[in-house]
Every structure is written in C-alpha cells, then in structure tokens.
Design an enzyme around this catalytic site. Sequence first.
Site, PDB file in Angstrom:
ATOM      1  N   ASN A 109      -3.415   9.484  -6.235  1.00  0.00           N
ATOM      2  CA  ASN A 109      -3.063  10.440  -6.770  1.00  0.00           C
ATOM      3  C   ASN A 109      -1.712   9.694  -6.601  1.00  0.00           C
ATOM      4  O   ASN A 109      -0.674  10.157  -6.654  1.00  0.00           O
ATOM      5  CB  ASN A 109      -2.927  11.640  -5.645  1.00  0.00           C
ATOM      6  CG  ASN A 109      -4.189  12.265  -6.024  1.00  0.00           C
ATOM      7  OD1 ASN A 109      -3.915  12.747  -6.667  1.00  0.00           O
ATOM      8  ND2 ASN A 109      -5.357  12.165  -4.768  1.00  0.00           N
ATOM      9  N   ASP A 148       1.118  -1.243   0.465  1.00  0.00           N
ATOM     10  CA  ASP A 148       0.348  -0.219   0.330  1.00  0.00           C
ATOM     11  C   ASP A 148       0.636   1.399   0.044  1.00  0.00           C
ATOM     12  O   ASP A 148       1.945   1.238   0.341  1.00  0.00           O
ATOM     13  CB  ASP A 148      -1.376   0.181   1.339  1.00  0.00           C
ATOM     14  CG  ASP A 148      -1.661   1.321   1.522  1.00  0.00           C
ATOM     15  OD1 ASP A 148      -2.264   2.148   0.463  1.00  0.00           O
ATOM     16  OD2 ASP A 148      -1.640   2.179   2.353  1.00  0.00           O
ATOM     17  N   ASP A 183       0.224   5.201   0.497  1.00  0.00           N
ATOM     18  CA  ASP A 183      -0.184   6.102   1.673  1.00  0.00           C
ATOM     19  C   ASP A 183      -0.196   5.507   3.361  1.00  0.00           C
ATOM     20  O   ASP A 183      -1.067   4.850   3.532  1.00  0.00           O
ATOM     21  CB  ASP A 183      -1.949   6.502   1.704  1.00  0.00           C
ATOM     22  CG  ASP A 183      -1.793   6.921   0.496  1.00  0.00           C
ATOM     23  OD1 ASP A 183      -1.045   7.846   0.111  1.00  0.00           O
ATOM     24  OD2 ASP A 183      -2.908   6.832  -0.216  1.00  0.00           O
TER      25      ASP A 183
HETATM   26  C1  G6P Z   1      -5.646   5.747   0.001  1.00  0.00           C
HETATM   27  C2  G6P Z   1      -6.095   6.264   1.386  1.00  0.00           C
HETATM   28  C3  G6P Z   1      -7.001   7.046   1.316  1.00  0.00           C
HETATM   29  C4  G6P Z   1      -8.251   7.341   0.552  1.00  0.00           C
HETATM   30  C5  G6P Z   1      -7.851   6.885  -0.412  1.00  0.00           C
HETATM   31  C6  G6P Z   1      -7.751   7.543  -2.099  1.00  0.00           C
HETATM   32  O1  G6P Z   1      -6.031   4.254   0.290  1.00  0.00           O
HETATM   33  O2  G6P Z   1      -5.686   5.344   2.204  1.00  0.00           O
HETATM   34  O3  G6P Z   1      -7.242   7.149   2.657  1.00  0.00           O
HETATM   35  O4  G6P Z   1      -8.991   7.667   0.329  1.00  0.00           O
HETATM   36  O5  G6P Z   1      -6.252   6.421  -1.539  1.00  0.00           O
HETATM   37  O6  G6P Z   1      -7.184   8.620  -2.716  1.00  0.00           O
HETATM   38  P1  G6P Z   1      -7.073   9.855  -2.829  1.00  0.00           P
HETATM   39  O7  G6P Z   1      -5.715  10.179  -3.503  1.00  0.00           O
HETATM   40  O8  G6P Z   1      -8.016   9.146  -4.629  1.00  0.00           O
HETATM   41  O9  G6P Z   1      -8.531  10.924  -2.725  1.00  0.00           O
HETATM   42 MG    MG Z   2      -2.783   2.545   3.529  1.00  0.00          MG
END
Ligand code: G6P
Ligand code: MG
Length: 218
Positions: free
Chosen positions: A123, A14, A16
């Site tokens: 992102n 993963d 983030d």
């Molecule tokens: C990851 C993070 C989430 C986030 C998701 C979508 O899984 O842990 O907290 O909401 O990505 O991210 P984004 O950058 O597309 O909003």
């Molecule tokens: Mg994460």
Amino acid sequence: MSDISALFKGVIFDLDGVIVHTDTLHYKAWKSVADRLSIPFDEEVNDRLRGVSRGESLEIILEQSKRRYDGAQKERLCTEKNGIYVDSLASLSALDVAAEVSDTLKLLKGAGLKLAVGSSSKNAKTILSRIGLADFFDAVSDGTNIQRTKPDPEVFLKAAAMIGLKPSECAVVEDAAAGIEAAINGGFTAIAIGGAAASNGARFNIKSLSELQKIILK
Ligand code: G6P
Ligand code: MG
C-alpha cells in the site's frame, strides 16, 4: 546540487512509522482481527510485525492461537486485515506528515541527496499519494517489487539500484528491528528511529527525524 557536503549520497526511508504514523493503523487493523479470533495481541507482538510482510505478520500473530488455520483461511484473514487497514487510510492527508519530517526531507533533498522509499508494504504508493508525497521521492521500492521481506535486504538493494547508488553510499532509516537487520545485511548504514528498532546494531539511534540533519549533513 547545493554546496552542502554530506556523509552519504542517498537516503532510503522506510515508510510506515518513519515518514508517517501508519504503523499505528497497521496495529489497529491487526488488533481488530486478533480480537475477533480471541488471539492475544499487544504492542510487544506488534513490534515484531514492523517491516514484515502481511502474510508473515499473520504467522507471527497466529503463534499465540490455539487453533490452526489452513492456507485459504490465512488468505482470508490477510484480506480482512488489509480491508480494515485500507479503509483507515482514507482519512490520511498531508497533515499527517509531521512538520519536522517534511522539513527534514526538503532539507536533505535541497542538499542534493537522492531520496528513496524502501517499504515492505503493497500500500506504499497509495499512502504516498494520500500524504502528498507521490512525486517527492526519486524512487519507491515497495512490497510490489520484492520477493523477500525484511530482514532480507532486497527492498533496499532495489531502492539503491533505482537511484543509481551503491549500498555503501546510502543510509537507511528504519523503525523496525527487521529493517535494521535488512539494512546491515545489504551493506547500508543503518539509522534506527524509535524504541522497536533500537539496540539492533544500527550505527545511529535517533528519536526524531530532524536528528538526521546533524548525522547526514556536514
Ligand atoms: C510495512 C509495515 C508492516 C506491514 C508491511 C506490509 O513493512 O511495517 O507492518 O505488514 O509493510 O504492508 P501491507 O500494507 O502490504 O500489508
Ligand atoms: Mg516501519
């Protein structure tokens, strides 16, 4: 391929909260939206957003709201959050990757393992580029190539397919409860990092990425 033998042929990470601390930037961006709307939002609610798509994260936050929002309003709130979040990514650099993270990644790659990213974020590629890891991973499966968010295993199944491995040949490293569930649902070996992902049925629980070395390499 080095002669170090490993328990797995590949590792899917993963992004983030595992490779880089962008989980705290997601939190700050949602907090700013929630505060503006006077919706209670704290770390406990935030832990439920880990691994979950932008739209589903908003739904979880709105559980605490007294008023209702229609589809167009929700869309605007997601855009607002993403704007704040993307602005906060501007200052990210390779310095934001902890030494133990980059050392561990290099060690696993040097041992001949295939390494991939499996993130729900749209992102993800921007972040990888900012932290200098755009070309490091063998594959990136992210929010741009999936229909269903974690705990659905789709993002990890696609990552495994991209590196040509079966789920049983890969470990998944996750900081999200939803991510651990996704890994288990997909038939992967789940490795939980940090408090939010712990006690969710992962095969291993670690506190820092450097602990992967003793789990994965023999
Ligand atoms: C990851 C993070 C989430 C986030 C998701 C979508 O899984 O842990 O907290 O909401 O990505 O991210 P984004 O950058 O597309 O909003
Ligand atoms: Mg994460």
